[in-house]
Design an enzyme around this catalytic site. Structure first.
Site, PDB file in Angstrom:
ATOM      1  N   GLU A 117       6.297   6.480   1.477  1.00 27.96           N
ATOM      2  CA  GLU A 117       6.722   7.165   2.718  1.00 27.96           C
ATOM      3  C   GLU A 117       7.348   8.541   2.509  1.00 27.96           C
ATOM      4  OE1 GLU A 117       9.263   4.437   4.842  1.00 27.96           O
ATOM      5  OE2 GLU A 117       7.623   3.064   5.257  1.00 27.96           O
ATOM      6  N   ASN A 159       1.925   5.286  -1.162  1.00 22.35           N
ATOM      7  CA  ASN A 159       1.874   4.373  -0.014  1.00 22.35           C
ATOM      8  C   ASN A 159       2.584   5.000   1.179  1.00 22.35           C
ATOM      9  OD1 ASN A 159       1.234   1.580   0.881  1.00 22.35           O
ATOM     10  ND2 ASN A 159       3.459   1.317   1.004  1.00 22.35           N
ATOM     11  N   HIS A 196       0.836  -0.740   9.950  1.00 21.22           N
ATOM     12  CA  HIS A 196       1.667  -1.445  10.931  1.00 21.22           C
ATOM     13  C   HIS A 196       1.232  -0.974  12.318  1.00 21.22           C
ATOM     14  CE1 HIS A 196       4.281  -3.052   7.867  1.00 21.22           C
ATOM     15  NE2 HIS A 196       4.514  -1.851   7.378  1.00 21.22           N
ATOM     16  N   GLU A 225       0.261  -3.276   4.075  1.00 22.46           N
ATOM     17  CA  GLU A 225       1.330  -3.974   4.822  1.00 22.46           C
ATOM     18  C   GLU A 225       0.850  -4.344   6.218  1.00 22.46           C
ATOM     19  OE1 GLU A 225       5.000  -1.712   4.743  1.00 22.46           O
ATOM     20  OE2 GLU A 225       4.707  -1.124   2.648  1.00 22.46           O
ATOM     21  N   ASP A 227       0.058  -5.510   9.716  1.00 22.49           N
ATOM     22  CA  ASP A 227       0.426  -6.393  10.834  1.00 22.49           C
ATOM     23  C   ASP A 227       0.036  -5.684  12.125  1.00 22.49           C
ATOM     24  OD1 ASP A 227       2.583  -4.537  10.941  1.00 22.49           O
ATOM     25  OD2 ASP A 227       4.049  -5.995  10.239  1.00 22.49           O
TER      26      ASP A 227
END
Ligand code: XIL
Length: 277
Positions: A117, A159, A196, A225, A227
């Protein structure tokens, strides 16, 4: 197949037989949800703590699963002693952390999120301000070089989130960094897309384009990650879209969901995962 299906795991849930039953049956890769982050692994400067991370690593290895390491350097979830550091002291502390943790796990990690990030949201396409960024713009490549020296066998990933839509400035900023790293020989092997998603940030229709363009730079791409908040056919179709985008790219080597059951999620109220409670 060279493609792996993973989940985030919490060490505190390894005594839950329902959880472990699904974990062992459905996945061939795991990521520690919090246990390998900087605050967990170096709570006091130069005192390293691997107990909870090792519980996850040992469980996964006992089941023959591969491990994504997450994450060596990040502006968030830093230990208190690091949060107020700056300059050369912080740069050296960060590099020491990368070296120590990657060395401790050498040979056991399939891919490391070396830096997490580091780009800003919004229209600028530049770096996020942070204590690490203020040590100098070369902090990311310095972290990658330290990680390569410490564990030459691990794939080294950058990432981030909100890098899914090809037309977004943040996506373009990360793309240019990876392009530059490949051109200058900075050791980078993969780019992680956190993925996400929710109704305000749905799976983009150009996702395949994004993944393919990054892969064309000569790196693996991984969904790291995943979702998707929602329910029913809309949620299912978005999951299908992500999987199809990955499968259409030869170098898309993995999909990791960010937890097993909705009740395990960091966004539990959005019921974003594949299994219900
Ligand atoms: C989240 C965890 O899921 C939570 O348990 C924790 O409280 C905060 O961090 N991007 C990342 C992950 O890279 O490490 C974050 O995980 C979610 C966003």
């Amino acid at each position: 197949s060279g493609r792996y299906f993973g989940t985030a795991v919490a060490a505190s849930k390894l005594g839950d037989s329902t959880y472990v039953g699904i974990l062992n049956r459905e996945f061939d890769m795991v990521t520690a949800e919090n246990e390998m982050k900087m605050d967990a692994t170096e709570p006091n400067q130069n005192q390293f703590s691997y107990g909870n991370a090792d519980r996850i690593v040992n469980q996964a290895r006992g089941q023959g699963k591969r491990i994504r390491g997450h994450a060596l350097a990040w502006h968030s979830q830093q230990p208190g002693w690091m949060q107020n550091m700056s300059g050369t002291a912080l740069r050296n502390a960060m590099l020491n952390h990368v070296t120590q943790v990657a060395t401790y796990y050498r040979g056991k990690i399939y891919a490391w999120d070396v830096v997490n990030e580091a780009y800003a949201d919004g229209s600028g396409g530049g770096r996020r301000d942070s204590n690490l960024q203020r040590t100098g713009n070369d902090w990311i490549e310095a972290a990658f070089r330290a990680a390569r020296t410490a564990d030459p066998g691990a794939k080294l990933c950058y990432n981030d989130y909100n890098t899914d839509n090809w037309s977004h400035a943040k996506t373009q900023g990360v793309y240019r960094m990876v392009q530059d790293f490949k051109a200058r020989g900075v050791p980078i092997d993969c780019v992680g897309f956190q993925a996400h998603f929710n109704s305000g940030n749905p799976v983009p229709s150009n996702y395949h384009t994004t993944l393919q363009n990054f892969a064309n730079l000569g790196v693996d791409v991984q969904i790291t990650e995943l979702d998707i908040e929602g329910s029913g056919s809309s949620q299912a179709q978005q999951y299908q879209g992500v999987v199809q985008a990955c499968l259409a790219v030869t170098r898309c080597t993995g999909i990791t969901v960010w937890g097993i059951r909705d009740t395990d999620s960091w966004r539990a109220s959005g019921t974003p995962l594949l299994f219900d409670g």
